[in-house]
Design a protein around this motif. Structure first.
Motif, PDB file in Angstrom:
ATOM      1  N   ILE A 106     -12.200  -4.003  -7.922  1.00  0.00           N
ATOM      2  CA  ILE A 106     -12.778  -3.149  -6.827  1.00  0.00           C
ATOM      3  C   ILE A 106     -12.472  -4.173  -5.557  1.00  0.00           C
ATOM      4  O   ILE A 106     -13.184  -5.356  -5.800  1.00  0.00           O
ATOM      5  CB  ILE A 106     -14.262  -3.140  -6.939  1.00  0.00           C
ATOM      6  CG1 ILE A 106     -14.489  -2.069  -8.041  1.00  0.00           C
ATOM      7  CG2 ILE A 106     -14.844  -2.557  -5.810  1.00  0.00           C
ATOM      8  CD1 ILE A 106     -14.977  -2.604  -9.493  1.00  0.00           C
ATOM      9  N   ASP A 107     -11.624  -4.011  -4.719  1.00  0.00           N
ATOM     10  CA  ASP A 107     -11.301  -4.825  -3.627  1.00  0.00           C
ATOM     11  C   ASP A 107     -12.107  -4.665  -2.682  1.00  0.00           C
ATOM     12  O   ASP A 107     -12.063  -3.713  -1.714  1.00  0.00           O
ATOM     13  CB  ASP A 107      -9.778  -4.351  -3.348  1.00  0.00           C
ATOM     14  CG  ASP A 107      -9.024  -5.088  -2.385  1.00  0.00           C
ATOM     15  OD1 ASP A 107      -9.465  -6.234  -1.983  1.00  0.00           O
ATOM     16  OD2 ASP A 107      -8.304  -4.664  -1.739  1.00  0.00           O
ATOM     17  N   HIS A 109     -14.396  -6.307   0.902  1.00  0.00           N
ATOM     18  CA  HIS A 109     -14.644  -6.764   2.093  1.00  0.00           C
ATOM     19  C   HIS A 109     -15.755  -8.178   1.601  1.00  0.00           C
ATOM     20  O   HIS A 109     -16.786  -7.879   0.982  1.00  0.00           O
ATOM     21  CB  HIS A 109     -15.435  -6.346   3.243  1.00  0.00           C
ATOM     22  CG  HIS A 109     -14.784  -5.278   4.036  1.00  0.00           C
ATOM     23  ND1 HIS A 109     -13.389  -5.512   4.298  1.00  0.00           N
ATOM     24  CD2 HIS A 109     -15.139  -3.970   3.945  1.00  0.00           C
ATOM     25  CE1 HIS A 109     -13.004  -4.186   4.998  1.00  0.00           C
ATOM     26  NE2 HIS A 109     -14.115  -3.484   4.481  1.00  0.00           N
ATOM     27  N   THR A 369      -2.660  -5.920   1.243  1.00  0.00           N
ATOM     28  CA  THR A 369      -3.193  -6.061  -0.290  1.00  0.00           C
ATOM     29  C   THR A 369      -2.136  -5.400  -1.098  1.00  0.00           C
ATOM     30  O   THR A 369      -1.959  -5.946  -2.206  1.00  0.00           O
ATOM     31  CB  THR A 369      -4.364  -5.190  -0.463  1.00  0.00           C
ATOM     32  OG1 THR A 369      -4.244  -3.974  -0.022  1.00  0.00           O
ATOM     33  CG2 THR A 369      -5.394  -5.658   0.127  1.00  0.00           C
ATOM     34  N   HIS A 370      -1.132  -4.361  -0.914  1.00  0.00           N
ATOM     35  CA  HIS A 370      -0.540  -3.366  -1.780  1.00  0.00           C
ATOM     36  C   HIS A 370       0.845  -3.440  -1.806  1.00  0.00           C
ATOM     37  O   HIS A 370       1.583  -2.953  -0.811  1.00  0.00           O
ATOM     38  CB  HIS A 370      -1.062  -1.924  -1.794  1.00  0.00           C
ATOM     39  CG  HIS A 370      -2.215  -1.706  -2.261  1.00  0.00           C
ATOM     40  ND1 HIS A 370      -3.549  -2.074  -1.977  1.00  0.00           N
ATOM     41  CD2 HIS A 370      -2.511  -0.763  -3.667  1.00  0.00           C
ATOM     42  CE1 HIS A 370      -4.482  -1.822  -2.635  1.00  0.00           C
ATOM     43  NE2 HIS A 370      -3.977  -0.800  -3.601  1.00  0.00           N
ATOM     44  N   MET A 376      -1.402  -4.148  -6.627  1.00  0.00           N
ATOM     45  CA  MET A 376      -2.387  -5.085  -5.763  1.00  0.00           C
ATOM     46  C   MET A 376      -1.603  -6.587  -5.836  1.00  0.00           C
ATOM     47  O   MET A 376      -1.066  -7.101  -6.839  1.00  0.00           O
ATOM     48  CB  MET A 376      -3.552  -5.144  -6.701  1.00  0.00           C
ATOM     49  CG  MET A 376      -4.593  -6.196  -6.365  1.00  0.00           C
ATOM     50  SD  MET A 376      -5.031  -6.228  -4.518  1.00  0.00           S
ATOM     51  CE  MET A 376      -5.673  -4.418  -4.214  1.00  0.00           C
ATOM     52  N   ILE A 380      -8.235  -7.733  -0.112  1.00  0.00           N
ATOM     53  CA  ILE A 380      -8.236  -7.651   1.276  1.00  0.00           C
ATOM     54  C   ILE A 380      -9.147  -8.943   1.748  1.00  0.00           C
ATOM     55  O   ILE A 380      -9.039  -9.591   2.733  1.00  0.00           O
ATOM     56  CB  ILE A 380      -8.870  -6.506   2.005  1.00  0.00           C
ATOM     57  CG1 ILE A 380      -8.780  -6.422   3.463  1.00  0.00           C
ATOM     58  CG2 ILE A 380     -10.407  -6.423   1.319  1.00  0.00           C
ATOM     59  CD1 ILE A 380      -9.328  -5.139   3.926  1.00  0.00           C
ATOM     60  N   GLY A 384     -10.732  -8.342   6.833  1.00  0.00           N
ATOM     61  CA  GLY A 384     -11.458  -6.978   7.370  1.00  0.00           C
ATOM     62  C   GLY A 384     -12.619  -7.421   8.059  1.00  0.00           C
ATOM     63  O   GLY A 384     -13.185  -6.811   9.232  1.00  0.00           O
ATOM     64  N   ASP A 385     -13.582  -8.297   7.524  1.00  0.00           N
ATOM     65  CA  ASP A 385     -14.759  -8.763   8.186  1.00  0.00           C
ATOM     66  C   ASP A 385     -14.255  -9.396   9.536  1.00  0.00           C
ATOM     67  O   ASP A 385     -15.344  -8.956  10.607  1.00  0.00           O
ATOM     68  CB  ASP A 385     -15.492  -9.700   7.303  1.00  0.00           C
ATOM     69  CG  ASP A 385     -15.985  -9.386   6.076  1.00  0.00           C
ATOM     70  OD1 ASP A 385     -16.413  -8.076   5.891  1.00  0.00           O
ATOM     71  OD2 ASP A 385     -15.842  -9.886   5.093  1.00  0.00           O
ATOM     72  N   ASP A 417      -5.096  -1.367   5.155  1.00  0.00           N
ATOM     73  CA  ASP A 417      -6.148  -2.141   4.945  1.00  0.00           C
ATOM     74  C   ASP A 417      -6.828  -2.392   6.524  1.00  0.00           C
ATOM     75  O   ASP A 417      -7.975  -2.636   6.504  1.00  0.00           O
ATOM     76  CB  ASP A 417      -5.892  -3.586   4.374  1.00  0.00           C
ATOM     77  CG  ASP A 417      -5.414  -3.315   3.155  1.00  0.00           C
ATOM     78  OD1 ASP A 417      -6.257  -2.880   2.032  1.00  0.00           O
ATOM     79  OD2 ASP A 417      -4.221  -3.576   2.569  1.00  0.00           O
ATOM     80  N   HIS A 418      -6.074  -2.388   7.618  1.00  0.00           N
ATOM     81  CA  HIS A 418      -6.570  -2.587   9.057  1.00  0.00           C
ATOM     82  C   HIS A 418      -6.002  -1.618   9.858  1.00  0.00           C
ATOM     83  O   HIS A 418      -4.670  -1.551   9.626  1.00  0.00           O
ATOM     84  CB  HIS A 418      -6.184  -4.053   9.423  1.00  0.00           C
ATOM     85  CG  HIS A 418      -6.620  -5.039   8.431  1.00  0.00           C
ATOM     86  ND1 HIS A 418      -8.034  -5.486   8.084  1.00  0.00           N
ATOM     87  CD2 HIS A 418      -5.851  -5.813   7.597  1.00  0.00           C
ATOM     88  CE1 HIS A 418      -7.981  -6.507   7.178  1.00  0.00           C
ATOM     89  NE2 HIS A 418      -6.596  -6.721   6.932  1.00  0.00           N
TER      90      HIS A 418
END
Lengths: 496, 496
Positions: A106-107, A109, A369-370, A376, A380, A384-385, A417-418
Motif C-alpha cells: 500500500i503506497d 503519502h 512510482t510505476h 512499482m 510515492i 505528494g505531501d 502520482d502528481h
C-alpha cells in the motif's frame, strides 16, 4: 551494564536476546517498526523474525516510517515474514515480491499513515519495534537517527519492543521533537510557525509496563547509497538555482528563500549540493529526510536550520556528523513524519518541494512510482505531501534513461502520482519549464522544447501537433498516448 | 437614495452606469470577479464588458471564485472579453471556446488561487468587480451569497468596482466571516477548530478611496440547475449512508460524524438529501458550497451548522431561504474559499469529502474533469482540496452514461485528477468499494464487482485477468488501457 542507557532498574530484567523477543509475535499480526530511509531501523528483530519464519510462516502486516536498511525488507519478504507492507520501501528483493503479487504493497503519502492508524482506517498495531539510543527514567524512548512513525506506533501498540542500539551516540538525546496531533474533535492547531521551533518532548512517552522486551544491538545504520553528482545532475542543479534566483529577483520570495524540502536520492541530493555554489545564505529546510548535502550546507553556512524526520548519510558523512554532533545540536530537529510532512505546516511555511520524477508528460503530470505504468519502483513517499500543499512543487529528472532508450518526457505518463494541478516546475539537464499560471496548451511546447532530450523532441512535437487536430483542453491522440511505453516493453526502446 | 446600502456620503458620487464603469478596463488586464457556483456574481459588468468589446477586443485574464451565473462566462467568451480564465467554470459556451483552444483555461484547486495571487505566481489583479449587499460606513464591503476570492481580489486590486445588488437582502450582513492568511513569513496558525467558529470580520475591509465605481443592480443569482434525485442517485445515497453508519458502528467516528463536504451537482445534492432519511443528528458541514439539500437538512434538524463559501439554490429554495434568513443566522457562515478549502482546516477537522467523478478506474484513480481524457467539462474545483487532505475521500458516479454507451468504470482513466493515493471510497448505484488499506490488486476485483454496471463487468474481469499475466503493482495491458475511450470516440460506445 546498560544503566546509562536503560535508566530504570525495573526494565533491565526485560533485556533478552532477539530470538526470545521474536517469539512474542504471532502470524498475521500488524507490526510497526521504526526506520525511515535506512535510518533508525530495527537491526535485530527483522533477522530474528526471518529465523522464526523458518518454522512458522508469519505473514505480518509491516508498517514502518519509510524504507528500511540492512536488506531487512528483502530478507523478510523472501522468508515470508511480510504479507502486506506500507507505506514505502526501496528494496530490490521486496520490490520483486510486490511486483509478482506475493507481497501486497500500500503506497501511501507519508503524512497519512499515522492519521489512518489513529482513526482506525488501518488495523491497530499489535507490536511496535523501536530503535532507541536510551530509555529514560520515566520510561520515555529516545529515538536514534529517525523518528518516522515511531511515536504513533508506541502510542497505539499493545506491546512495545525496544532495540537499544549501543552504536547510537547518547548525544542524539535532545535532537528530537515529539509531538502528535490529538484525536478529533480535540484536534488543535499545530503551533509551529518556523522550521526551528520545538513544540513537543525530546523522547517518546510510554508507560514502561508496555515495554515487553529490550534487545541490545550495536550496529550502525546502513550507509546511504546515493551516487555522487555528475554532469547532468550538476546541470539540473544550476537550472534550479537560477530559477530560485529569479524568484528572489522578482520579489516573490526573500533572499533566504522559503523552507526547502528535498526528496531522497541522487538528483535531489545533487540539487542541494548545487545550493552550496549559490549566493543564498540563511536557508532553512523543512524536509522529511536529510542527506549528505544538508549536512554540507550546514557546514558551509548556507543552511541556518534543518528540520526533518530522518538523517541518512554516507559512511564518511555519518562519521563526521557523529563526531561533531554538538555543532549541529541547535540547528537540527527530528520530528514525527506526520509533522515533517503535515499539510498544515507545509502550506503555512510555503515549502519549496524538490522531488524526483520517474517520468512526466507534456502537460505536466508526474509519475514517481510505476516503471512502465505497472511495476512499482519505491513508492510515492512524501513527494505528494509537499507537492500538493507547498508553495512550489519542483520535479527533477534526467531527460533520458537506459542509454537513451527511455525518454523521461512522454506523451502521457502511464501512472499519475502528481497531477497537472499540483506540478509547478519541471527540470531536466536540458532546462526548466515553469508551468505556473499556464494552460495545458501552453505547457506542452514549453516542456517539449525546454526539458526533453533532443533525440525525442521531433516525435513529441509531431505527437502534439496531431493531438491539436483533435482539440480539447488537453489534446491527445489517445490510441498513441501510451505507445511509447508499450514500444519499450516490446522492443526495448521508446525510439520509433 | 441608497443611503442604507451605501453608508458613506462620499461614495454616493461614485455610483455610475455599468457602461461607464466598463470604460475603466483596458485590453489584457487581469480582472478578479466575485461569484462562486452561480452565486454572488457580478450581474452588470460582464454584459457591459461584452458591449464594450464590440468596439475594442479586451482579451482579459478573468479570475473568479468559481463558476458564474447569468450566462456571463459564455457571453464574455463569445464576445472575446476573455482570453484566459481561472480557476473554474461551468458554462457550455465557454467550454466550447476552451476545448477549441480559443480561451486558455487554468484548472486550479480552489484553495490555491488566493495563495498564488498573494505570492505573485499569478499576475496581479488590475480591477476587482465585487457584488455587495452594502458598503459600510468604514467602506467595508458586505458580500452577497458567496465570498469566493473576493477578499483576496479586494486586497490586491489596483481598483475596485462594487456592484451593489438591491435584490440582496440586507439581512445577509453578518453572515460572512472574512479572514485571510498573512503573507509569509508572518503566517500564523488559522485558529479555527470547528465549523461554527468565527475568526474574521463580517465584511471585506478596504480603503474607500480604492472603490472607483459603484454600479447598482437589482437581479438575483441564477437559480441552481441541479436535477432532482432519481432511483440511481437514491441508491448511491443509501450506499453512502449505510457506509457512514458502519463507520459509526465500528467506532471510527461519533454519531455526529465528521464535518461533511459535498461537491456541486445533482449526485452530491442527492447524497445529502439521503442524509435526511438517516439516523444522524447534529451533523456539521464544512464545505465550499451549500445547495438546496443543505438548507433542507438545516430545516429538518439533521444539520446543526453549515460553513461554506457560497450558497446556490433553486428558485423556490432561494425564496424560502431569503424569507427565513433569521432562522439560519446562527447556523451558517460564509468564508473565503481559501479558508473553506484550506489544507490546514480540512486536515484538522477531518472532513468527509463527497465529490462526483466523471469516471474512475479499477485501481481507484479518478477523472473529474476531462471527457474522453481530452475535453474539459467544468474543472477540478475544490474536490482535490478535500480529497487530498480530508479524512475520507468519497467519489460518487452513476455507473454508466449516454444510455449505457459509456462505463464510468474503466481499465484506466484517461485523465487523473485524484490519484489512487487519495481516493478512499467509490460509489455507484450498484454498490460501494471501500479502498482504505488495500493494495491495487485488492482494489480491482472490489471495484469491478461492487461498482461497475453489470453490462461492463465481464469485459473488466477479462481485462484484469489478462493484466495480471503481465504482473506489477498495478497490472495493465497498456495497449488496451485507453481503448474503451478510443472506441467511444470512434464508434460511439465503449461496448465491444
Amino acid at each position: 551494564m546498560y544503566a546509562h542507557r536503560i535508566r530504570r532498574a525495573d526494565l533491565l530484567a526485560r533485556v533478552m536476546p532477539a530470538d526470545a523477543a521474536a517469539r512474542l509475535f504471532a502470524p498475521a499480526m500488524t507490526v510497526g517498526m521504526s526506520g525511515f530511509t535506512r535510518a533508525g531501523d530495527a537491526k535485530a528483530l527483522p533477522r530474528a523474525l526471518v529465523e522464526r519464519a523458518r518454522t512458522e510462516p508469519l505473514c505480518l502486516t509491516l508498517i514502518t516510517g519509510a524504507s528500511l536498511g540492512n536488506d531487512s525488507d528483502g530478507l523478510m519478504a523472501n522468508a515470508g515474514v511480510i504479507a502486506r507492507r506500507l507505506p514505502f520501501q526501496a528494496d530490490a528483493a521486496l520490490r520483486r515480491k510486490i511486483n509478482s503479487g506475493e507481497v501486497l504493497f500500500i503506497d501511501q503519502h507519508l503524512s497519512e499513515t499515522a492519521e489512518q492508524l489513529r482513526s482506525g482506517a488501518l488495523p491497530p498495531v499489535d507490536i511496535a519495534v523501536i530503535e532507541a539510543a536510551a530509555i529514560r527514567a520515566d520510561g520515555a524512548i529516545v529515538p536514534t537517527m529517525a523518528v518516522g512513525n515511531s511515536a504513533s506506533f508506541v502510542q497505539q501498540a499493545k506491546h512495545v519492543i525496544v532495540e537499544l542500539n549501543l552504536s547510537a551516540p547518547l548525544a542524539l538525546e535532545g535532537l528530537h521533537d515529539i509531538y502528535l496531533p490529538r484525536p478529533r474533535p480535540e484536534r488543535a492547531p499545530i503551533q509551529l510557525t518556523s522550521p526551528g521551533e520545538r513544540i513537543g518532548t525530546t523522547a517518546i512517552a510510554i508507560d514502561p509496563d508496555r515495554i515487553v522486551a529490550i534487545v541490545v544491538t550495536d550496529s550502525p545504520d546502513s550507509p546511504s547509497n546515493v551516487l555522487p553528482p555528475d554532469a547532468e545532475t550538476d546541470a539540473i542543479a544550476r537550472h534550479v538555482v537560477t530559477f530560485l534566483e529569479g524568484e528572489v529577483a522578482a520579489g516573490r520570495m526573500g533572499p533566504q528563500l522559503l523552507p526547502l524540502q528535498a526528496g531522497i536520492g541522487t538528483i535531489a541530493n545533487a540539487v542541494l549540493h548545487g545550493l552550496s555554489q549559490s549566493p543564498f545564505r540563511g536557508l532553512t529546510m523543512y524536509s522529511e529526510v536529510l542527506q549528505d548535502s544538508a549536512i554540507a550546507l550546514l557546514d558551509s553556512g548556507h543552511l541556518a536550520f534543518a528540520s526533518a524526520s530522518s538523517i541518512t548519510l554516507s559512511a564518511p558523512m555519518h562519521e563526521h556528523f557523529i563526531h561533531n554532533i554538538d555543532r549541529y545540536r541547535d540547528r537540527l530537529v527530528l520530528r514525527p513524519q506526520e509533522i515533517s510532512n503535515h499539510p498544515e505546516i507545509v502550506r503555512r511555511l510555503g515549502i519549496i518541494g524538490m522531488n524526483t520524477a520517474l517520468e512526466f508528460d507534456i502537460y505536466g503530470n508526474v509519475n514517481s512510482t510505476h516503471v512502465g505504468g505497472t511495476h512499482m519502483m519505491n513508492g510515492i513517499g512524501g513527494s505528494g505531501d509537499f507537492a500538493r500543499n507547498g508553495e512550489l512543487a519542483i520535479f527533477v529528472s534526467k531527460s533520458a534513461a537506459k542509454d537513451g532508450a527511455i525518454s523521461s518526457v512522454v506523451p502521457m505518463v502511464a501512472h499519475v502520482d502528481h497531477t497537472e494541478h499540483d506540478v509547478d516546475v519541471l527540470v531536466t539537464e536540458w532546462g526548466l519549464a515553469d508551468l505556473r499560471g499556464l494552460a495545458p496548451r501552453e505547457r506542452a511546447p514549453l516542456i517539449i522544447e525546454r526539458c526533453t532530450h533532443p533525440d525525442f523532441r521531433p516525435a513529441l512535437r509531431d505527437y502534439y501537433a496531431r493531438a491539436l487536430l483533435r482539440g480539447g483542453q488537453t489534446p491527445h491522440v489517445l490510441e498513441e498516448a501510451l505507445a511509447w511505453h508499450e514500444r519499450y516493453r516490446v522492443i526495448g526502446t521508446m525510439q520509433a
